[in-house]
Motif scaffolding. Structure first.
Motif, PDB file in Angstrom:
ATOM      1  N   GLY A 176     106.856 -59.840 -22.804  1.00  0.00           N
ATOM      2  CA  GLY A 176     106.063 -58.685 -23.206  1.00  0.00           C
ATOM      3  C   GLY A 176     105.217 -58.098 -22.089  1.00  0.00           C
ATOM      4  N   LEU A 177     105.646 -58.254 -20.844  1.00  0.00           N
ATOM      5  CA  LEU A 177     104.907 -57.739 -19.685  1.00  0.00           C
ATOM      6  C   LEU A 177     105.477 -56.367 -19.321  1.00  0.00           C
ATOM      7  CD1 LEU A 177     104.901 -61.083 -17.673  1.00  0.00           C
ATOM      8  CD2 LEU A 177     103.074 -60.178 -19.123  1.00  0.00           C
ATOM      9  N   ASP A 178     105.024 -55.349 -20.047  1.00  0.00           N
ATOM     10  CA  ASP A 178     105.639 -54.024 -19.953  1.00  0.00           C
ATOM     11  C   ASP A 178     105.494 -53.368 -18.583  1.00  0.00           C
ATOM     12  OD1 ASP A 178     106.465 -54.252 -22.575  1.00  0.00           O
ATOM     13  OD2 ASP A 178     104.643 -53.332 -23.369  1.00  0.00           O
ATOM     14  N   ASP A 179     104.323 -53.436 -17.966  1.00  0.00           N
ATOM     15  CA  ASP A 179     104.130 -52.796 -16.657  1.00  0.00           C
ATOM     16  C   ASP A 179     105.029 -53.435 -15.596  1.00  0.00           C
ATOM     17  OD1 ASP A 179     102.266 -51.070 -17.720  1.00  0.00           O
ATOM     18  OD2 ASP A 179     100.544 -52.276 -17.101  1.00  0.00           O
ATOM     19  N   LEU A 229     117.277 -59.577 -10.240  1.00  0.00           N
ATOM     20  CA  LEU A 229     116.214 -58.741 -10.798  1.00  0.00           C
ATOM     21  C   LEU A 229     116.493 -58.398 -12.261  1.00  0.00           C
ATOM     22  CD1 LEU A 229     115.384 -56.354  -7.819  1.00  0.00           C
ATOM     23  CD2 LEU A 229     113.991 -58.241  -8.698  1.00  0.00           C
ATOM     24  N   SER A 230     117.749 -58.224 -12.629  1.00  0.00           N
ATOM     25  CA  SER A 230     118.097 -57.952 -14.030  1.00  0.00           C
ATOM     26  C   SER A 230     117.759 -59.145 -14.919  1.00  0.00           C
ATOM     27  CB  SER A 230     119.579 -57.604 -14.165  1.00  0.00           C
ATOM     28  OG  SER A 230     119.853 -56.395 -13.526  1.00  0.00           O
ATOM     29  N   ALA A 231     118.059 -60.331 -14.438  1.00  0.00           N
ATOM     30  CA  ALA A 231     117.713 -61.542 -15.200  1.00  0.00           C
ATOM     31  C   ALA A 231     116.192 -61.682 -15.303  1.00  0.00           C
ATOM     32  CB  ALA A 231     118.324 -62.771 -14.536  1.00  0.00           C
ATOM     33  N   LEU A 232     115.490 -61.385 -14.214  1.00  0.00           N
ATOM     34  CA  LEU A 232     114.026 -61.422 -14.228  1.00  0.00           C
ATOM     35  C   LEU A 232     113.483 -60.376 -15.202  1.00  0.00           C
ATOM     36  CD1 LEU A 232     111.358 -62.513 -13.083  1.00  0.00           C
ATOM     37  CD2 LEU A 232     111.604 -60.876 -11.213  1.00  0.00           C
ATOM     38  N   LEU A 233     114.113 -59.225 -15.261  1.00  0.00           N
ATOM     39  CA  LEU A 233     113.707 -58.166 -16.186  1.00  0.00           C
ATOM     40  C   LEU A 233     113.828 -58.636 -17.634  1.00  0.00           C
ATOM     41  CD1 LEU A 233     112.878 -55.250 -16.843  1.00  0.00           C
ATOM     42  CD2 LEU A 233     115.293 -54.620 -16.601  1.00  0.00           C
ATOM     43  N   ALA A 234     114.915 -59.322 -17.947  1.00  0.00           N
ATOM     44  CA  ALA A 234     115.107 -59.814 -19.316  1.00  0.00           C
ATOM     45  C   ALA A 234     113.990 -60.778 -19.706  1.00  0.00           C
ATOM     46  CB  ALA A 234     116.471 -60.493 -19.440  1.00  0.00           C
ATOM     47  N   LEU A 235     113.627 -61.681 -18.799  1.00  0.00           N
ATOM     48  CA  LEU A 235     112.542 -62.620 -19.095  1.00  0.00           C
ATOM     49  C   LEU A 235     111.200 -61.909 -19.174  1.00  0.00           C
ATOM     50  CD1 LEU A 235     113.531 -65.675 -16.896  1.00  0.00           C
ATOM     51  CD2 LEU A 235     113.500 -65.548 -19.380  1.00  0.00           C
ATOM     52  N   THR A 236     111.002 -60.928 -18.320  1.00  0.00           N
ATOM     53  CA  THR A 236     109.750 -60.173 -18.321  1.00  0.00           C
ATOM     54  C   THR A 236     109.602 -59.406 -19.632  1.00  0.00           C
ATOM     55  OG1 THR A 236     109.920 -59.995 -15.917  1.00  0.00           O
ATOM     56  CG2 THR A 236     108.378 -58.509 -16.990  1.00  0.00           C
ATOM     57  N   ASP A 237     110.703 -58.851 -20.119  1.00  0.00           N
ATOM     58  CA  ASP A 237     110.681 -58.194 -21.436  1.00  0.00           C
ATOM     59  C   ASP A 237     110.372 -59.190 -22.540  1.00  0.00           C
ATOM     60  OD1 ASP A 237     111.077 -55.516 -20.737  1.00  0.00           O
ATOM     61  OD2 ASP A 237     113.270 -55.672 -20.828  1.00  0.00           O
ATOM     62  N   GLU A 238     110.961 -60.381 -22.467  1.00  0.00           N
ATOM     63  CA  GLU A 238     110.700 -61.410 -23.478  1.00  0.00           C
ATOM     64  C   GLU A 238     109.225 -61.811 -23.503  1.00  0.00           C
ATOM     65  OE1 GLU A 238     113.255 -64.863 -24.092  1.00  0.00           O
ATOM     66  OE2 GLU A 238     114.727 -63.894 -22.790  1.00  0.00           O
ATOM     67  N   ALA A 256     115.386 -56.257 -26.546  1.00  0.00           N
ATOM     68  CA  ALA A 256     114.816 -55.572 -27.703  1.00  0.00           C
ATOM     69  C   ALA A 256     113.452 -56.113 -28.120  1.00  0.00           C
ATOM     70  CB  ALA A 256     115.778 -55.664 -28.876  1.00  0.00           C
ATOM     71  N   GLY A 257     113.225 -57.411 -27.980  1.00  0.00           N
ATOM     72  CA  GLY A 257     111.986 -57.953 -28.510  1.00  0.00           C
ATOM     73  C   GLY A 257     111.494 -59.159 -27.757  1.00  0.00           C
TER      74      GLY A 257
END
Length: 129
Positions: free
Chosen positions: A48-51, A37-46, A72-73
């Motif tokens: 730009g899927l904030d919700d 889930l942490s790895a998925l979170l990093a990709l989701t942040d990349e 970060a971005g």
């Protein structure tokens, strides 16, 4: 033909400590699920899927007991590549969540798989025209 072994097994030698902590299967699955889930979170942040990122971060927090570090971005990488990787990670998370009977994480992972598959379909359709 063969004589039975009469010496003590090597595993039970005297002086060997057997009191070191072991992880239970549930603890090992929790760690594995939090990692996926942490790895998925990093990709989701990349992407730009904030919700979706907030939902994933909440599950990582529940599993680890602490808020996860966040990217970060946004990435300049091809969105189709990111969606494929995110889909694969969500599938891995779904398998582990199902193994540990974590309905909340399984529903989240299945939903992310659907979302990334739909995003891939729309990227493929846009690229075909």
């Amino acid at each position: 033909m063969y004589e039975p072994i009469r010496s003590k097994p090597v595993v039970h030698r005297e002086g060997v400590r057997h009191d070191y902590p072991h992880r239970s299967r549930a603890e090992a699955l929790d760690i594995q699920l939090a990692g996926h889930l942490s790895a998925l979170l990093a990709l989701t942040d990349e992407l730009g899927l904030d919700d979706a990122a907030e939902q994933i971060a909440a599950q990582v927090t529940r599993l680890r007991g602490a808020r996860p570090a966040r990217a970060a971005g946004h990435s300049e990488e091809d969105p189709a590549v990111l969606h494929r990787r995110a889909h694969d990670l969500a599938a891995r998370a779904l398998l582990v969540a199902a193994s540990r009977a974590d309905t909340t994480a399984a529903i989240l992972a299945a939903g992310r798989m659907d979302a990334h598959a739909a995003a891939l379909d729309s990227v493929d359709l846009a690229g075909a025209h």
